[in-house]
Design a protein around this motif. Structure first.
Motif, mmCIF file in Angstrom:
data_model
loop_
_atom_site.group_PDB
_atom_site.id
_atom_site.type_symbol
_atom_site.label_atom_id
_atom_site.label_comp_id
_atom_site.label_asym_id
_atom_site.label_seq_id
_atom_site.Cartn_x
_atom_site.Cartn_y
_atom_site.Cartn_z
ATOM 1 N N THR A 205 22.432 -15.944 33.871
ATOM 2 C CA THR A 205 23.787 -15.930 33.332
ATOM 3 C C THR A 205 23.923 -17.128 32.399
ATOM 4 O OG1 THR A 205 24.726 -17.367 35.026
ATOM 5 C CG2 THR A 205 24.560 -15.030 35.548
ATOM 6 N N PRO A 206 25.008 -17.184 31.622
ATOM 7 C CA PRO A 206 25.199 -18.362 30.781
ATOM 8 C C PRO A 206 25.207 -19.658 31.582
ATOM 9 C CG PRO A 206 26.689 -16.605 30.122
ATOM 10 C CD PRO A 206 26.020 -16.147 31.385
ATOM 11 N N ALA A 207 25.532 -19.547 32.878
ATOM 12 C CA ALA A 207 25.601 -20.747 33.707
ATOM 13 C C ALA A 207 24.221 -21.240 34.131
ATOM 14 C CB ALA A 207 26.454 -20.476 34.941
ATOM 15 N N GLY A 208 23.235 -20.357 34.159
ATOM 16 C CA GLY A 208 21.913 -20.784 34.595
ATOM 17 C C GLY A 208 21.061 -19.643 35.084
ATOM 18 N N ARG A 209 19.832 -19.977 35.424
ATOM 19 C CA ARG A 209 18.817 -18.993 35.790
ATOM 20 C C ARG A 209 18.297 -19.305 37.198
ATOM 21 N NH1 ARG A 209 13.564 -18.486 31.862
ATOM 22 N NH2 ARG A 209 12.246 -17.099 33.117
ATOM 23 N N PRO A 210 18.492 -18.423 38.170
ATOM 24 C CA PRO A 210 18.010 -18.678 39.532
ATOM 25 C C PRO A 210 16.484 -18.807 39.565
ATOM 26 C CG PRO A 210 19.571 -16.855 39.502
ATOM 27 C CD PRO A 210 19.214 -17.141 38.078
ATOM 28 N N VAL A 211 15.989 -19.880 40.162
ATOM 29 C CA VAL A 211 14.553 -20.115 40.180
ATOM 30 C C VAL A 211 14.092 -20.569 41.563
ATOM 31 C CG1 VAL A 211 14.365 -20.689 37.721
ATOM 32 C CG2 VAL A 211 14.865 -22.508 39.382
ATOM 33 N N ALA A 212 12.795 -20.427 41.779
ATOM 34 C CA ALA A 212 12.109 -20.974 42.950
ATOM 35 C C ALA A 212 11.261 -22.139 42.473
ATOM 36 C CB ALA A 212 11.232 -19.904 43.597
ATOM 37 N N VAL A 213 11.406 -23.280 43.122
ATOM 38 C CA VAL A 213 10.658 -24.480 42.737
ATOM 39 C C VAL A 213 9.674 -24.802 43.856
ATOM 40 C CG1 VAL A 213 10.805 -26.889 42.029
ATOM 41 C CG2 VAL A 213 12.683 -25.321 41.482
ATOM 42 N N LYS A 214 8.391 -24.614 43.582
ATOM 43 C CA LYS A 214 7.356 -24.882 44.585
ATOM 44 C C LYS A 214 6.828 -26.299 44.387
ATOM 45 C CE LYS A 214 3.458 -22.393 44.741
ATOM 46 N NZ LYS A 214 2.523 -21.331 45.138
ATOM 47 N N VAL A 215 6.956 -27.098 45.432
ATOM 48 C CA VAL A 215 6.572 -28.510 45.387
ATOM 49 C C VAL A 215 5.400 -28.720 46.344
ATOM 50 C CG1 VAL A 215 7.330 -30.890 45.752
ATOM 51 C CG2 VAL A 215 8.956 -29.182 44.881
ATOM 52 N N GLN A 216 4.296 -29.241 45.829
ATOM 53 C CA GLN A 216 3.103 -29.439 46.654
ATOM 54 C C GLN A 216 3.257 -30.661 47.556
ATOM 55 O OE1 GLN A 216 -1.435 -30.485 45.538
ATOM 56 N NE2 GLN A 216 -0.665 -28.574 44.643
ATOM 57 N N TYR A 217 2.786 -30.523 48.804
ATOM 58 C CA TYR A 217 2.815 -31.650 49.729
ATOM 59 C C TYR A 217 1.907 -32.775 49.219
ATOM 60 C CZ TYR A 217 4.506 -28.055 52.979
ATOM 61 O OH TYR A 217 5.198 -27.038 53.572
ATOM 62 N N PRO A 218 2.371 -34.018 49.204
ATOM 63 C CA PRO A 218 1.481 -35.131 48.847
ATOM 64 C C PRO A 218 0.290 -35.188 49.798
ATOM 65 C CG PRO A 218 3.786 -35.846 48.885
ATOM 66 C CD PRO A 218 3.753 -34.468 49.478
ATOM 67 N N GLY A 219 -0.893 -35.375 49.242
ATOM 68 C CA GLY A 219 -2.099 -35.439 50.075
ATOM 69 C C GLY A 219 -2.542 -34.104 50.617
ATOM 70 N N ALA A 220 -2.090 -32.999 50.001
ATOM 71 C CA ALA A 220 -2.408 -31.668 50.532
ATOM 72 C C ALA A 220 -3.910 -31.387 50.521
ATOM 73 C CB ALA A 220 -1.670 -30.598 49.726
#
Length: 466
Positions: free
Chosen positions: A171-186
C-alpha cells in the motif's frame, strides 16, 4: 561470558549427555539382540523412552540440532506412532518455541548488515520474532515503499514482480515484509552441534534400525557455508520468483533486500503445512500434496534449481489455493532439470524391462561394474517404491511408508540384502535425500493426487519419446 557462548556451552552439554542416558537404558534392557526391526530389538518402553529423551533435547536447541531435527522430521511418518508422537512434539518446539534473540542483539546485527540508519528503511519493525529457524529468526516488518533500491555498499534490493507484489498487498503506507536475521556465531554453533550429533547413531538405530544418520549429517556439514550466506539465498530466491512469477499454483515471495546475514522478503500469509498435517481437511491435504509434487518436479526445469529443504515449516497454503514457498537457503543446482536417466529408468522399471534397468543403473554408478546382480531381484526391489507412479492417482499414507521402511530396513528382508549391493553416486545424493524427504511430507499429509501425470509433464525421460 556473553549470552551466545553461554548458550553454546549449555547446548553442547545437553547433547553430550544423551548417549550416557541411552547407555543406561540399554543395560536395563539386557537380553535383546539387534536382529530385526525396532519392535523386535528393544522393548517398546525402552524405544519410547529413548525417543522421548532424544527429541525433548532436540526440541530445546537451535543451531545444528534444530537443522538436523528439521531435516529428519520428514521421515517421522515411517516411525511407529508411539515413537513418532514425541518426535512431533519436539519438532513443534523447534519451530514455534525456540528462545528468541534479545532485541538489542537483533538491532546490532541489523545495524552491522544494513547500516546504522537501518530503521529509516522501515515504517514498522516488530522486535518479537514471528518464527525461529535453525540459523536465524524472522521478524515481521513494513518496508517503506519509497525505497525501491537499497543503499549502495550494504545490501541489494529489487522491486517485486507482479505476483509477489500482489500477494504482499503493498500500500502507499508500506510493504509487509519478513526480515530474517542470522544468529551471531551461527556457523561455529552449527559445526559444533553436528559434531556432537554424530555420536548419536546408536540412539537412532534403537528407535529405527536401518536408519543411518551419518550421510545426512555429512551433507548438512557440507552445505553450511551456503546456508549461512543470505545473499546467495537471495539469488536462489530471485531465480525461483522469476520462474514462478504470476504462476497460478506456486507463489514465491519477492526479495526486497539482502546482506550476508540479513534477508528481507515479501511477507507470506497462509496456513502452514504443519497445521494442515495436524488438522487440515482432506481437500487441503490433497491440494498441498499435489502442489508440493509439482514444485519438486517442475523447479529444476523451470528455475534450474531444486528446493532442497522440504520440511513442512517451509510451505504455506495460501487463501487463493496456491502453495507459498519460503526459505531457499538449501538448493540443488540442476541447470538441465532433473537428470534424464532418473525418468528413463523409472519408465523402464514400470514397463518391466529388468535388464535395461540394471544396465542403466550400472551405467550411472548405482551398481558397480564388477558386481554381478539379479536383474529381476532389482526390479522386485524397485517396484513397491514406484507404486505411486504405476497408477493414475495415488494416496500416500503413513502406513504405506512404514511398510516400505520395514521392507528396506529389516536385515532379514531380501530387499535389505539387495539394497546393500546398490551404490548411491555422490551426484545423486542430494536429489535422493530431497525426494525421500518430499515423500515423507506427502505421507504426513496423506495426500492423494495424480502424481504420474505430474511426473510425465516435468521429469525428463519419463514420458516415452514419440
Amino acid at each position: 561470558m556473553t549470552d551466545i557462548p553461554r548458550r553454546a556451552v549449555s547446548r553442547t552439554a545437553k547433547l553430550a549427555a544423551l548417549p550416557l542416558g541411552f547407555a543406561g537404558r540399554t543395560v536395563l534392557g539386557v537380553g535383546k539382540r539387534v536382529t530385526g526391526l525396532a519392535s523386535e530389538v528393544i522393548s517398546n518402553e525402552i524405544q519410547q523412552r529413548t525417543a522421548e529423551q532424544l527429541f525433548s533435547v532436540l526440541g530445546q536447541l537451535k543451531g545444528g540440532a534444530m537443522k538436523f531435527g528439521q531435516a529428519l522430521s520428514v521421515f517421522e511418518a515411517a516411525l511407529p506412532e508411539e515413537v513418532a508422537a514425541p518426535y512431533r512434539q519436539a519438532l513443534t518446539k523447534l519451530q514455534e518455541a525456540a528462545p528468541p534473540l534479545p532485541a538489542a542483539t537483533v538491532h546490532k546485527v541489523l545495524a552491522e548488515q544494513l547500516g546504522p540508519d537501518w530503521r529509516s528503511y522501515f515504517l514498522e519493525f516488530d522486535d518479537k520474532p514471528a518464527a525461529a529457524a535453525s540459523i536465524g529468526q524472522v521478524h515481521r516488518a513494513v518496508w517503506k515503499t519509497d525505497i525501491p533500491v537499497a543503499p549502495a555498499g550494504r545490501r541489494r534490493a529489487t522491486k517485486a514482480r507482479s505476483g509477489a507484489a500482489a500477494q504482499a498487498e503493498s500500500t502507499p503506507a508500506g510493504r509487509p515484509v519478513a526480515v530474517k536475521v542470522q544468529y551471531p556465531g551461527a556457523g561455529p554453533a552449527l559445526l559444533s552441534d553436528l559434531k556432537q550429533l554424530s555420536r548419536l547413531g546408536a540412539m537412532f538405530r534403537a528407535i529405527q534400525p536401518g536408519l543411518d544418520i551419518k550421510p545426512l549429517l555429512s551433507e548438512l556439514r557440507e552445505r553450511i557455508s551456503e546456508e549461512l550466506d543470505y545473499q546467495l539465498e537471495a539469488e536462489s530466491q530471485r531465480a525461483f520468483a522469476a520462474a514462478y512469477a504470476d504462476d497460478p499454483e506456486i507463489f514465491v515471495p519477492g526479495v526486497v533486500a539482502s546482506a550476508p546475514q540479513v534477508l528481507v522478503t515479501d511477507w507470506v500469509e497462509g496456513k502452514p503445512l504443519s497445521q494442515i498435517i495436524n488438522s487440515g481437511t482432506e481437500a487441503e491435504r490433497d491440494q498441498a500434496g499435489r502442489l508440493m509434487a509439482t514444485l519438486h518436479f517442475s523447479a529444476p526445469m523451470r528455475a534450474g534449481l531444486l528446493h532442497a529443504d522440504p520440511h513442512p515449516g517451509n510451505f504455506r497454503l495460501l487463501p487463493d489455493g496456491r502453495l507459498g514457498v519460503i526459505d531457499f537457503g538449501a538448493v540443488a543446482r540442476l541447470p538441465g532439470g532433473h537428470p534424464e536417466p532418473i525418468g528413463r529408468l523409472v519408465r523402464l522399471a514400470l514397463a518391466g524391462e529388468a535388464d535395461a534397468v540394471v544396465a542403466g543403473l550400472r551405467e550411472e554408478g548405482f551398481i558397480r561394474v564388477e558386481n554381478p546382480i539379479d536383474a529381476q531381484a532389482v526390479l522386485d526391489f524397485l517396484m513397491p517404491i514406484l507404486q505411486p507412479l504405476s497408477v493414475e492417482e495415488f494416496r500416500f499414507t503413513r502406513a504405506w511408508l512404514r511398510v516400505e521402511a520395514a521392507r528396506i530396513a529389516n536385515p532379514r528382508s531380501p530387499a535389505y540384502q539387495l539394497g546393500r549391493q546398490l551404490n548411491l553416486p555422490p551426484s545423486y545424493m542430494l536429489i535422493h535425500r530431497v525426494t525421500l524427504g518430499s515423500i515423507g511430507v506427502l505421507c504426513q499429509l496423506e495426500a492423494k493426487a495424480p502424481y504420474r501425470g505430474i511426473v510425465e509433464r516435468w521429469l525428463p525421460g519419463f514420458a516415452p519419446v514419440p
